[in-house]
Design a protein around this motif. Structure first.
Motif, PDB file in Angstrom:
ATOM      1  N   PHE A  12     -77.238  33.424  22.548  1.00 35.17           N
ATOM      2  CA  PHE A  12     -77.045  33.615  23.780  1.00 35.17           C
ATOM      3  C   PHE A  12     -77.094  32.509  24.756  1.00 35.17           C
ATOM      4  CE2 PHE A  12     -77.681  35.492  27.930  1.00 35.17           C
ATOM      5  CZ  PHE A  12     -76.984  36.578  28.068  1.00 35.17           C
ATOM      6  N   GLU A  16     -74.966  29.992  27.310  1.00 36.59           N
ATOM      7  CA  GLU A  16     -75.056  29.690  28.669  1.00 36.59           C
ATOM      8  C   GLU A  16     -75.088  28.176  28.791  1.00 36.59           C
ATOM      9  OE1 GLU A  16     -75.297  30.158  32.813  1.00 36.59           O
ATOM     10  OE2 GLU A  16     -74.820  31.310  31.299  1.00 36.59           O
ATOM     11  N   ILE A  83     -72.842  39.104  22.243  1.00 36.46           N
ATOM     12  CA  ILE A  83     -73.743  39.785  23.423  1.00 36.46           C
ATOM     13  C   ILE A  83     -73.503  38.872  24.793  1.00 36.46           C
ATOM     14  CG2 ILE A  83     -75.938  40.308  24.250  1.00 36.46           C
ATOM     15  CD1 ILE A  83     -76.886  40.791  21.475  1.00 36.46           C
ATOM     16  N   TYR A  84     -73.536  37.564  24.672  1.00 39.04           N
ATOM     17  CA  TYR A  84     -73.257  36.631  25.798  1.00 39.04           C
ATOM     18  C   TYR A  84     -72.034  37.225  26.334  1.00 39.04           C
ATOM     19  CZ  TYR A  84     -72.531  32.906  29.023  1.00 39.04           C
ATOM     20  OH  TYR A  84     -72.433  32.020  30.024  1.00 39.04           O
ATOM     21  N   SER A  87     -71.539  40.321  27.807  1.00 37.31           N
ATOM     22  CA  SER A  87     -72.441  40.145  29.274  1.00 37.31           C
ATOM     23  C   SER A  87     -71.504  39.653  30.427  1.00 37.31           C
ATOM     24  CB  SER A  87     -73.540  39.415  29.087  1.00 37.31           C
ATOM     25  OG  SER A  87     -74.397  40.089  28.365  1.00 37.31           O
ATOM     26  N   TYR A  88     -70.766  38.482  29.993  1.00 40.43           N
ATOM     27  CA  TYR A  88     -69.990  37.587  30.582  1.00 40.43           C
ATOM     28  C   TYR A  88     -68.433  38.467  31.000  1.00 40.43           C
ATOM     29  CZ  TYR A  88     -66.689  33.845  32.052  1.00 40.43           C
ATOM     30  OH  TYR A  88     -65.910  33.187  32.766  1.00 40.43           O
ATOM     31  N   ILE A  90     -68.481  41.801  31.570  1.00 38.52           N
ATOM     32  CA  ILE A  90     -69.119  42.759  32.467  1.00 38.52           C
ATOM     33  C   ILE A  90     -69.346  42.162  33.800  1.00 38.52           C
ATOM     34  CG2 ILE A  90     -70.823  44.382  33.097  1.00 38.52           C
ATOM     35  CD1 ILE A  90     -69.076  45.692  30.989  1.00 38.52           C
ATOM     36  N   LEU A  91     -70.211  40.944  33.869  1.00 30.69           N
ATOM     37  CA  LEU A  91     -70.569  40.406  35.037  1.00 30.69           C
ATOM     38  C   LEU A  91     -69.253  39.496  35.721  1.00 30.69           C
ATOM     39  CD1 LEU A  91     -72.724  39.716  36.717  1.00 30.69           C
ATOM     40  CD2 LEU A  91     -73.415  37.700  35.202  1.00 30.69           C
ATOM     41  N   PHE A 136     -75.217  32.634  34.481  1.00 31.12           N
ATOM     42  CA  PHE A 136     -76.713  33.278  34.611  1.00 31.12           C
ATOM     43  C   PHE A 136     -77.543  32.282  35.584  1.00 31.12           C
ATOM     44  CE2 PHE A 136     -74.859  35.923  31.223  1.00 31.12           C
ATOM     45  CZ  PHE A 136     -75.013  37.173  31.719  1.00 31.12           C
TER      46      PHE A 136
END
Length: 144
Positions: A12, A16, A83-84, A87-88, A90-91, A136
């Motif tokens: 993760f 980033e 997972i990243y 998350s990416y 969704i965000l 993030f």
């Protein structure tokens, strides 16, 4: 079990930091012709820029497949990258750009700061002059 957690977090985190580098020096550099579709108004749900997500997703899938039998570090790095990626999505795609209107705009301070940083990034639609390339990890000034 501890190795699984550590390699997942590492996967993760590497996304980033490598994402920041790739975004700043490659997407806003030699591959601007692809990435600029993300900085321009779009009439379509998909952008040419979405190819980058396919690339990163493919890397995660390859790592997961290579490490699946032994459940070794490759598997867990792939899980962290996945997972990243979720998350990416969704965000960035859902909350910030509203490509899917599943949720309201961000309400908490952390998400508002990320949203402001991304707005600052999109303040220009040029290859140069953009700021805030991470997702993030963004400068503190956007959280004020």
């Amino acid at each position: 079990m501890m190795n699984a957690i550590l390699f997942t977090i590492l996967g993760f985190g590497l996304m980033e930091f490598s994402g920041w580098f790739i975004h700043k020096y490659i997407m806003h550099g030699p591959l601007w012709s692809i990435h600029k579709t993300h900085h321009q108004p779009s009439k379509s749900f998909f952008e040419l820029n979405d190819l980058f997500s396919l690339l990163f997703g493919s890397i995660a899938i390859i790592l997961i497949i290579l490490g699946l039998q032994a459940l070794d570090y490759r598997f867990w790095l792939g899980i962290g990258i996945s997972i990243y990626g979720m998350s990416y999505f969704i965000l960035h795609d859902v909350l910030i750009h509203r490509r899917l209107k599943w949720f309201d705009r961000p309400g908490n301070t952390f998400l508002k700061g990320i949203f402001k940083a991304h707005q600052a990034h999109h303040a220009t639609n040029k290859k140069k002059d953009a700021v805030s390339f991470g997702l993030f990890i963004v400068p503190k000034k956007y959280f004020k």
